[in-house]
Motif scaffolding. Structure first.
Motif, PDB file in Angstrom:
ATOM      1  N   ASN A  47     -11.013 -47.863  88.984  1.00 61.91           N
ATOM      2  CA  ASN A  47     -11.640 -47.121  90.019  1.00 61.91           C
ATOM      3  C   ASN A  47     -11.023 -45.517  89.741  1.00 61.91           C
ATOM      4  N   HIS A  50     -13.300 -44.097  87.097  1.00 64.50           N
ATOM      5  CA  HIS A  50     -14.341 -43.698  87.444  1.00 64.50           C
ATOM      6  C   HIS A  50     -14.674 -42.369  88.031  1.00 64.50           C
ATOM      7  N   GLY A  51     -13.826 -42.135  88.962  1.00 66.29           N
ATOM      8  CA  GLY A  51     -13.849 -40.856  89.642  1.00 66.29           C
ATOM      9  C   GLY A  51     -13.426 -39.721  88.990  1.00 66.29           C
ATOM     10  N   ARG A  52     -13.033 -39.710  87.812  1.00 67.01           N
ATOM     11  CA  ARG A  52     -12.730 -38.591  86.767  1.00 67.01           C
ATOM     12  C   ARG A  52     -13.765 -38.633  85.746  1.00 67.01           C
ATOM     13  N   LEU A  53     -14.492 -39.231  85.432  1.00 69.04           N
ATOM     14  CA  LEU A  53     -15.576 -39.233  84.371  1.00 69.04           C
ATOM     15  C   LEU A  53     -16.322 -38.001  84.742  1.00 69.04           C
ATOM     16  N   ALA A  55     -19.911 -36.312  85.148  1.00 71.27           N
ATOM     17  CA  ALA A  55     -20.947 -36.855  85.773  1.00 71.27           C
ATOM     18  C   ALA A  55     -22.013 -37.675  84.991  1.00 71.27           C
ATOM     19  N   GLU A  57     -21.560 -39.677  82.582  1.00 71.97           N
ATOM     20  CA  GLU A  57     -21.151 -40.886  82.371  1.00 71.97           C
ATOM     21  C   GLU A  57     -20.940 -42.022  83.424  1.00 71.97           C
ATOM     22  N   GLN A  58     -20.822 -41.352  84.618  1.00 73.90           N
ATOM     23  CA  GLN A  58     -20.361 -42.392  85.777  1.00 73.90           C
ATOM     24  C   GLN A  58     -21.351 -43.392  86.037  1.00 73.90           C
ATOM     25  N   ASP A  59     -22.691 -43.257  86.037  1.00 69.73           N
ATOM     26  CA  ASP A  59     -23.611 -44.355  86.386  1.00 69.73           C
ATOM     27  C   ASP A  59     -23.527 -45.245  85.312  1.00 69.73           C
ATOM     28  N   LYS A  62     -20.427 -47.408  85.791  1.00 73.12           N
ATOM     29  CA  LYS A  62     -20.663 -48.119  86.960  1.00 73.12           C
ATOM     30  C   LYS A  62     -21.254 -49.534  86.739  1.00 73.12           C
ATOM     31  N   SER A 137      -7.972 -38.994  79.732  1.00 73.96           N
ATOM     32  CA  SER A 137      -8.745 -38.081  80.515  1.00 73.96           C
ATOM     33  C   SER A 137      -7.471 -37.036  81.135  1.00 73.96           C
ATOM     34  N   ARG A 184     -16.185 -41.257  76.274  1.00 74.12           N
ATOM     35  CA  ARG A 184     -16.439 -41.413  77.866  1.00 74.12           C
ATOM     36  C   ARG A 184     -15.873 -40.443  78.635  1.00 74.12           C
TER      37      ARG A 184
END
Length: 452
Positions: A47, A50-53, A55, A57-59, A62, A137, A184
């Motif tokens: 989680n 995911h919040g720091r990827l 934009a 890459e996020q979908d 997920k 990241s 990623r």
């Protein structure tokens, strides 16, 4: 573009300033950030990431991690109920969080050591990819803050072999994890260079004539040896394949020396080499499990409920139960990293001092262990012999002897290692480079060459 040393012990980033590589400061960590991570729960790593990827890459992420993200959300709710912060910690902050409460949260040191491991299940590979991506990241964010611009191109260092047991299969698995993680988090172009070759590039910048150089890189997780033709004319070439005369490498490095010192120098205070009431020697396997922090399967066995029951019985059967009880305390409170970290700090202290007292009062109030350089040399004899074999293999493959030996890697700072290397090369000059920065500087030079 950057050179990125994603090391077993430390991470570092370099950029070119004029004709010279500069290692960047990474926030409060300085130029080197320890390669470790702490999370209040393993489930929330996905989680956080995911919040720091980026934009874009996020979908995709997920969709690939739907179940893991749902499990993470449940863990986040539990943490919120207990008023526990959900943030991840890196570097020395991660170690401090672990030492504050070793039996809580999730702590991992040197995940690079696991990337080529055999028998990993798909979910384990996903976990390691997420751990590596989270660390990358964090480093990328710190790098961009230092530079004031976005970074999208990198050359990452890699050992000759990530894991000796499966050869190229292990290498492919590890490189795939590193590549997926790097792309990623926003690196668009990702290339790799052998770490000893990169270290050699930095040494080559100071040569005035062609020279056969054996680069011995004794890092945290691996020892790599490369025999290269180097010189000012060869440095200008983009294809350096013909200059690489030989390679050898194996997963034996600073972490293994720490583990060996913890086992042979410290575990006797926990009952290793003692006797049972029957007069038989005490079983040694649990002691090896206890300190083998770079082996997932052995650590899982050590912390299993079945092993806890076995150790309780072992205390009852021991001729010196007060010693074996320390091993049981170590198992109950998940203190493997604590003990190996104490061995590592002892090893580091022995760089400047001939002897060192190591205190483990959190295991037993009276427990203090004295270590000296002779203890270290005896404990690590097997690992030193493996390094000698790698050196001999590189020279034999090349079919020619080096004119100079260039030594780098943080582990090579030890006087015990220095004495050992002098014994291997009595008639060949040994040059000691920047123990921590040579690989990063060489990766940075190579990044400029291939991306410019």
């Amino acid at each position: 573009m950057i050179g990125f040393d994603y090391g077993t012990s430390n991470c570092a980033v370099g950029v070119m300033e004029g004709n010279h590589p500069t290692i960047l400061p990474l926030g409060s960590h300085g130029r080197y950030i320890a390669s470790n991570l702490y999370a209040p729960s393993r489930a929330v790593i996905v989680n956080w990431l995911h919040g720091r990827l980026p934009a874009a890459e996020q979908d995709t992420f997920k969709r690939q991690r739907t179940i893991a993200l749902q499990q993470g959300q449940a863990a986040l709710r539990e943490l919120a109920l207990d008023a526990i912060p959900a943030e991840l910690a890196f570097g020395r902050d991660a170690l401090a969080s672990y030492l504050q409460a070793p039996d809580e949260g999730y702590y991992i040191k040197s995940p690079k050591s696991f990337l080529g491991a055999s028998g990993l299940m798909p979910q384990q590979i996903e976990l390691f990819e997420d751990i590596v991506a989270a660390m990358m990241s964090n480093v990328k964010t710190l790098t961009e803050a230092a530079l004031g611009r976005t970074v999208t191109q990198t050359v990452i260092g890699r050992p000759v072999n990530f894991q000796g047991l499966r050869g190229e299969e292990s290498n492919r698995q590890a490189l795939a994890i590193l590549t997926h993680a790097a792309k990623r988090v926003g690196f668009k172009d990702v290339e790799f260079q052998f770490e000893p070759v990169a270290a050699g590039f930095e040494y080559e910048a100071g040569l005035s004539r062609e020279t056969r150089v054996l680069v011995v890189d004794i890092g945290g997780g691996t020892t790599d040896c490369s025999l290269l033709l180097m010189g000012p004319k060869r440095a200008a070439q983009q294809d350096r394949g013909p200059d690489l005369l030989s390679h050898s490498g194996e997963r034996v490095g600073g972490n293994d020396l720490d583990i060996a010192l913890a086992l042979k120098g410290m575990m006797p205070a926990f009952g290793l080499n003692s006797l049972l009431k029957t007069g038989k020697a005490i079983p040694v396997h649990s002691y090896w499990q206890a300190v083998a922090i770079n082996d997932i399967n052995l650590q899982t066995e050590f912390y299993s409920a079945a092993n806890g029951r076995f150790l309780q019985q072992l205390v009852r059967d021991a001729a010196q139960p007060e010693l074996v009880n320390r091993l049981l305390t170590m198992q109950k409170n998940r203190l493997s990293y604590r003990v190996v970290n104490a061995a590592e700090q002892g090893k580091i202290a022995l760089t400047e001092q001939s002897a060192q007292q190591v205190g483990l009062s959190d295991i037993d109030q009276e427990l203090t262990i004295r270590l000296d350089r002779d203890d270290f040399a005896r404990a690590c004899q097997r690992e030193l012999n493996r390094i000698a074999t790698l050196i001999a293999e590189a020279i034999a493959q090349a079919g020619t002897k080096p004119e100079v030996v260039f030594v780098t890697g943080g582990t090579a700072r030890s006087p015990v290692l220095n004495r050992f290397l002098q014994q291997q090369f009595e008639h060949t000059p040994i040059v000691v480079g920047d123990h921590f920065g040579s690989v990063t500087a060489g990766l940075t030079r190579w990044a400029e060459k291939i991306y410019s």
